[in-house]
Scaffold this active site. Sequence first.
Site, PDB file in Angstrom:
ATOM      1  N   HIS A 196      41.400  17.142  29.605  1.00 21.00           N
ATOM      2  CA  HIS A 196      41.363  18.554  29.199  1.00 21.00           C
ATOM      3  C   HIS A 196      42.377  19.310  30.044  1.00 21.00           C
ATOM      4  O   HIS A 196      42.912  18.759  31.017  1.00 21.00           O
ATOM      5  CB  HIS A 196      39.956  19.160  29.378  1.00 21.00           C
ATOM      6  CG  HIS A 196      39.522  19.307  30.799  1.00 21.00           C
ATOM      7  ND1 HIS A 196      39.012  18.259  31.534  1.00 21.00           N
ATOM      8  CD2 HIS A 196      39.547  20.361  31.640  1.00 21.00           C
ATOM      9  CE1 HIS A 196      38.739  18.672  32.762  1.00 21.00           C
ATOM     10  NE2 HIS A 196      39.056  19.954  32.853  1.00 21.00           N
TER      11      HIS A 196
ATOM     12  N   GLU B  36      36.898  14.817  37.712  1.00 22.69           N
ATOM     13  CA  GLU B  36      36.938  13.895  36.568  1.00 22.69           C
ATOM     14  C   GLU B  36      37.657  12.594  36.905  1.00 22.69           C
ATOM     15  O   GLU B  36      37.379  11.543  36.322  1.00 22.69           O
ATOM     16  CB  GLU B  36      37.599  14.571  35.363  1.00 22.69           C
ATOM     17  CG  GLU B  36      36.787  15.703  34.750  1.00 22.69           C
ATOM     18  CD  GLU B  36      36.956  17.045  35.459  1.00 22.69           C
ATOM     19  OE1 GLU B  36      37.536  17.084  36.565  1.00 22.69           O
ATOM     20  OE2 GLU B  36      36.484  18.057  34.891  1.00 22.69           O
TER      21      GLU B  36
HETATM   22 ZN   LIG Z   1      37.392  19.353  36.965  1.00 21.67          ZN
END
Ligand SMILES: [Zn+2]
Length: 299
Positions: free
Chosen positions: A142, A36
């Site tokens: 997250h 990410e």
């Molecule tokens: Zn990841």
Amino acid sequence: MRRIFVLTLSGFWLIFWSFGLGQTPPPKIYISVDMEGIWGVVHGNQVSADSPEYSAARKWMVEDVNAVLRGLFEAGVKEVLVNDSHGSMRNILAHELDPRAALLSGSPKPLSMMEGIDGSFKGVIFIGYHARAGSLSSILDHTISGASVYSIKINGQEMPELGINAAIAGYFRVPVIMLSGDAETCRQARAILGENIVTVAVKEATGRFAAKHLPRELALKRLAETAKEAVAKINSLQPFLPSAPYVFELNLHNSNQAELGALIPQVKRVEPRTLQFQTKDYLEGFKLLRALIALASVS
Ligand SMILES: [Zn+2]
């Protein structure tokens, strides 16, 4: 007589040194790579294997890693283990990785994003990492599972993956020396691991799905140069490990996600959506945490 003795002794040290016996060996480095926080990535489609956008992000991922490896090898490092740490953990195509590095690919792995770490490493580098769930202006924020986890606390402190994983390295007395990701992730790394860690913000998020990126050439140059800098200051960094006993708190999105985990005797359901447990050993706690997150997905 005394003078001859001194000369003989210093001659011995000269021979000792010239054979390299007095030199410290080059540091062995461990790298954990998530996706990410890789340059160019702003959306979940880019990090999902079933999406047509995935192959481009996969290429950016190995390019970010190879830039860091270039810096490490230029700094004299001889041995590096790269652990592919995103999703299936089969994102990095083995033949595209710098051939001087070893690759740990695939999943599941007992220590997951930190599998393969041990006390023989001198430093850990996190590449492409992301901020914890609930962060402002951070790409795909997250904590371990976007579908289940609202937050994870260890000894009362809310932790991103970088903190949870840094403590695994800390268990083996290895410090985290560098991190790359978006600007907010770099900020969280400095807040938790200390200002001494070197970071590269390859992008600055304007929201969860948009970011302004460094020009590609500059991002790769910074990754390589910062890796060199990290090796140079390796002895000034301390391992990160919160003090025992470890109180883990797992806050889930929905109450049903806590139901199966609450069946384990060691685990208390302190709120309808919150599981808590305590361990003396950090790795034992980490493994139970992972098991509870897996149970949440089938509860
Ligand atoms: Zn990841």
